[in-house]
Motif scaffolding. Structure first.
Motif, PDB file in Angstrom:
ATOM      1  N   LEU A  66      15.315  25.951   3.253  1.00  0.00           N
ATOM      2  CA  LEU A  66      14.481  24.878   2.911  1.00  0.00           C
ATOM      3  C   LEU A  66      14.679  23.601   2.930  1.00  0.00           C
ATOM      4  O   LEU A  66      13.991  22.574   3.142  1.00  0.00           O
ATOM      5  N   GLY A  67      16.248  23.101   2.727  1.00  0.00           N
ATOM      6  CA  GLY A  67      16.674  21.838   2.755  1.00  0.00           C
ATOM      7  C   GLY A  67      16.477  21.416   4.349  1.00  0.00           C
ATOM      8  O   GLY A  67      16.157  20.218   4.410  1.00  0.00           O
ATOM      9  N   ARG A  68      16.766  22.139   5.332  1.00  0.00           N
ATOM     10  CA  ARG A  68      16.618  21.912   6.714  1.00  0.00           C
ATOM     11  C   ARG A  68      15.186  21.593   7.091  1.00  0.00           C
ATOM     12  O   ARG A  68      14.780  20.785   7.968  1.00  0.00           O
ATOM     13  N   LYS A  69      14.165  22.525   6.383  1.00  0.00           N
ATOM     14  CA  LYS A  69      12.831  22.336   6.686  1.00  0.00           C
ATOM     15  C   LYS A  69      12.534  20.889   6.017  1.00  0.00           C
ATOM     16  O   LYS A  69      11.603  20.078   6.671  1.00  0.00           O
ATOM     17  N   MET A  70      12.741  20.510   5.066  1.00  0.00           N
ATOM     18  CA  MET A  70      12.396  19.393   4.311  1.00  0.00           C
ATOM     19  C   MET A  70      12.938  18.272   5.171  1.00  0.00           C
ATOM     20  O   MET A  70      12.163  17.135   5.432  1.00  0.00           O
ATOM     21  N   LEU A  71      14.125  18.194   5.857  1.00  0.00           N
ATOM     22  CA  LEU A  71      14.702  17.133   6.518  1.00  0.00           C
ATOM     23  C   LEU A  71      13.830  16.935   7.815  1.00  0.00           C
ATOM     24  O   LEU A  71      13.503  15.735   8.324  1.00  0.00           O
ATOM     25  N   ALA A  72      13.492  18.219   8.240  1.00  0.00           N
ATOM     26  CA  ALA A  72      12.577  18.166   9.575  1.00  0.00           C
ATOM     27  C   ALA A  72      11.196  17.716   9.409  1.00  0.00           C
ATOM     28  O   ALA A  72      10.597  17.052  10.233  1.00  0.00           O
ATOM     29  N   THR A  73      10.617  17.988   8.264  1.00  0.00           N
ATOM     30  CA  THR A  73       9.047  17.670   8.034  1.00  0.00           C
ATOM     31  C   THR A  73       8.893  16.351   7.184  1.00  0.00           C
ATOM     32  O   THR A  73       7.936  15.561   7.252  1.00  0.00           O
ATOM     33  N   MET A  74      10.241  15.844   6.487  1.00  0.00           N
ATOM     34  CA  MET A  74      10.215  14.511   5.824  1.00  0.00           C
ATOM     35  C   MET A  74       9.366  13.340   6.703  1.00  0.00           C
ATOM     36  O   MET A  74       8.331  12.822   6.238  1.00  0.00           O
ATOM     37  N   PRO A  75       9.895  12.861   7.881  1.00  0.00           N
ATOM     38  CA  PRO A  75       9.132  12.011   8.626  1.00  0.00           C
ATOM     39  C   PRO A  75       7.727  11.891   8.603  1.00  0.00           C
ATOM     40  O   PRO A  75       6.897  11.067   8.389  1.00  0.00           O
ATOM     41  N   GLN A  76       7.161  13.101   9.074  1.00  0.00           N
ATOM     42  CA  GLN A  76       5.775  13.428   9.124  1.00  0.00           C
ATOM     43  C   GLN A  76       5.132  13.334   7.979  1.00  0.00           C
ATOM     44  O   GLN A  76       4.036  12.812   7.801  1.00  0.00           O
ATOM     45  N   LEU A  77       5.661  14.013   7.054  1.00  0.00           N
ATOM     46  CA  LEU A  77       5.081  14.131   5.666  1.00  0.00           C
ATOM     47  C   LEU A  77       4.979  12.773   5.077  1.00  0.00           C
ATOM     48  O   LEU A  77       4.021  12.331   4.353  1.00  0.00           O
ATOM     49  N   SER A  78       5.985  11.811   5.069  1.00  0.00           N
ATOM     50  CA  SER A  78       5.987  10.602   4.647  1.00  0.00           C
ATOM     51  C   SER A  78       4.988   9.720   5.280  1.00  0.00           C
ATOM     52  O   SER A  78       3.933   9.033   4.850  1.00  0.00           O
ATOM     53  N   ALA A  79       4.832   9.814   6.695  1.00  0.00           N
ATOM     54  CA  ALA A  79       3.893   9.237   7.589  1.00  0.00           C
ATOM     55  C   ALA A  79       2.327   9.485   7.038  1.00  0.00           C
ATOM     56  O   ALA A  79       1.431   8.473   6.787  1.00  0.00           O
ATOM     57  N   SER A 103       1.453  10.619   4.241  1.00  0.00           N
ATOM     58  CA  SER A 103       1.225  10.196   2.790  1.00  0.00           C
ATOM     59  C   SER A 103       1.043   9.028   2.947  1.00  0.00           C
ATOM     60  O   SER A 103       0.135   8.441   1.913  1.00  0.00           O
ATOM     61  N   MET A 104       1.652   8.118   3.542  1.00  0.00           N
ATOM     62  CA  MET A 104       1.466   6.537   3.646  1.00  0.00           C
ATOM     63  C   MET A 104      -0.142   6.489   4.188  1.00  0.00           C
ATOM     64  O   MET A 104      -0.687   5.774   3.578  1.00  0.00           O
ATOM     65  N   ALA A 105      -0.493   7.156   5.193  1.00  0.00           N
ATOM     66  CA  ALA A 105      -1.838   6.778   5.624  1.00  0.00           C
ATOM     67  C   ALA A 105      -2.768   7.291   4.475  1.00  0.00           C
ATOM     68  O   ALA A 105      -3.833   6.770   4.645  1.00  0.00           O
ATOM     69  N   ILE A 106      -2.646   8.625   3.740  1.00  0.00           N
ATOM     70  CA  ILE A 106      -3.588   8.687   2.826  1.00  0.00           C
ATOM     71  C   ILE A 106      -3.600   7.644   1.585  1.00  0.00           C
ATOM     72  O   ILE A 106      -4.843   7.357   1.400  1.00  0.00           O
ATOM     73  N   SER A 107      -2.487   7.146   1.163  1.00  0.00           N
ATOM     74  CA  SER A 107      -2.302   6.008   0.262  1.00  0.00           C
ATOM     75  C   SER A 107      -3.184   5.169   0.573  1.00  0.00           C
ATOM     76  O   SER A 107      -3.966   4.209  -0.100  1.00  0.00           O
ATOM     77  N   GLN A 108      -2.793   4.623   2.051  1.00  0.00           N
ATOM     78  CA  GLN A 108      -3.463   3.431   2.417  1.00  0.00           C
ATOM     79  C   GLN A 108      -5.193   3.494   2.662  1.00  0.00           C
ATOM     80  O   GLN A 108      -6.093   2.638   2.209  1.00  0.00           O
ATOM     81  N   ARG A 109      -5.511   4.764   2.974  1.00  0.00           N
ATOM     82  CA  ARG A 109      -7.061   5.165   2.939  1.00  0.00           C
ATOM     83  C   ARG A 109      -7.384   5.160   1.740  1.00  0.00           C
ATOM     84  O   ARG A 109      -8.790   4.694   1.421  1.00  0.00           O
ATOM     85  N   VAL A 110      -6.963   5.616   0.649  1.00  0.00           N
ATOM     86  CA  VAL A 110      -7.368   5.779  -0.647  1.00  0.00           C
ATOM     87  C   VAL A 110      -7.152   4.308  -1.573  1.00  0.00           C
ATOM     88  O   VAL A 110      -8.158   3.978  -2.182  1.00  0.00           O
ATOM     89  N   LEU A 111      -6.302   3.635  -1.094  1.00  0.00           N
ATOM     90  CA  LEU A 111      -6.152   2.384  -2.198  1.00  0.00           C
ATOM     91  C   LEU A 111      -6.747   1.211  -1.402  1.00  0.00           C
ATOM     92  O   LEU A 111      -7.207   0.359  -2.144  1.00  0.00           O
ATOM     93  N   ASN A 112      -6.969   1.326  -0.149  1.00  0.00           N
ATOM     94  CA  ASN A 112      -7.393  -0.157   0.490  1.00  0.00           C
ATOM     95  C   ASN A 112      -8.750  -0.578   0.019  1.00  0.00           C
ATOM     96  O   ASN A 112      -9.124  -1.619  -0.379  1.00  0.00           O
ATOM     97  N   PRO A 113      -9.790   0.579  -0.112  1.00  0.00           N
ATOM     98  CA  PRO A 113     -10.867   0.131  -0.737  1.00  0.00           C
ATOM     99  C   PRO A 113     -10.915  -0.506  -2.035  1.00  0.00           C
ATOM    100  O   PRO A 113     -11.714  -1.419  -2.249  1.00  0.00           O
TER     101      PRO A 113
END
Length: 81
Positions: free
Chosen positions: A38-51, A53-63
């Motif tokens: 699970l830790g290895r999976k988290m490390l592998a998916t963290m960059p995509q998950l972060s990106a 998440s940031m896109a969702i936050s911008q889409r929701v917050l910008n308006p």
């Protein structure tokens, strides 16, 4: 990136940062976790998950931010009565 002092320089900056937030036993526990599947999976998916998440936050917050800025600009341009 081929600079031989890169790793040392990063360590000099990162160790104090992590020390502000984690104790040595906690870092040891994190290290053990990241060795698990699970830790290895988290490390592998963290960059995509972060990106994403940031896109969702911008889409929701910008308006909402834009609406507040519009209100502020309208109030600032209205002449006092």
């Amino acid at each position: 990136m081929a600079d031989p002092t890169l790793i040392e320089e990063l360590g000099d900056e990162m160790v104090p940062l992590y020390a502000r937030f984690y104790t040595v036993p906690e870092v040891e526990q994190l290290t053990a976790f990241y060795k698990t599947p699970l830790g290895r999976k988290m490390l592998a998916t963290m960059p995509q998950l972060s990106a994403e998440s940031m896109a969702i936050s911008q889409r929701v917050l910008n308006p909402r931010v834009n609406a507040v800025l519009d209100q502020f600009m309208r109030a600032a341009t209205q002449s006092p009565q």
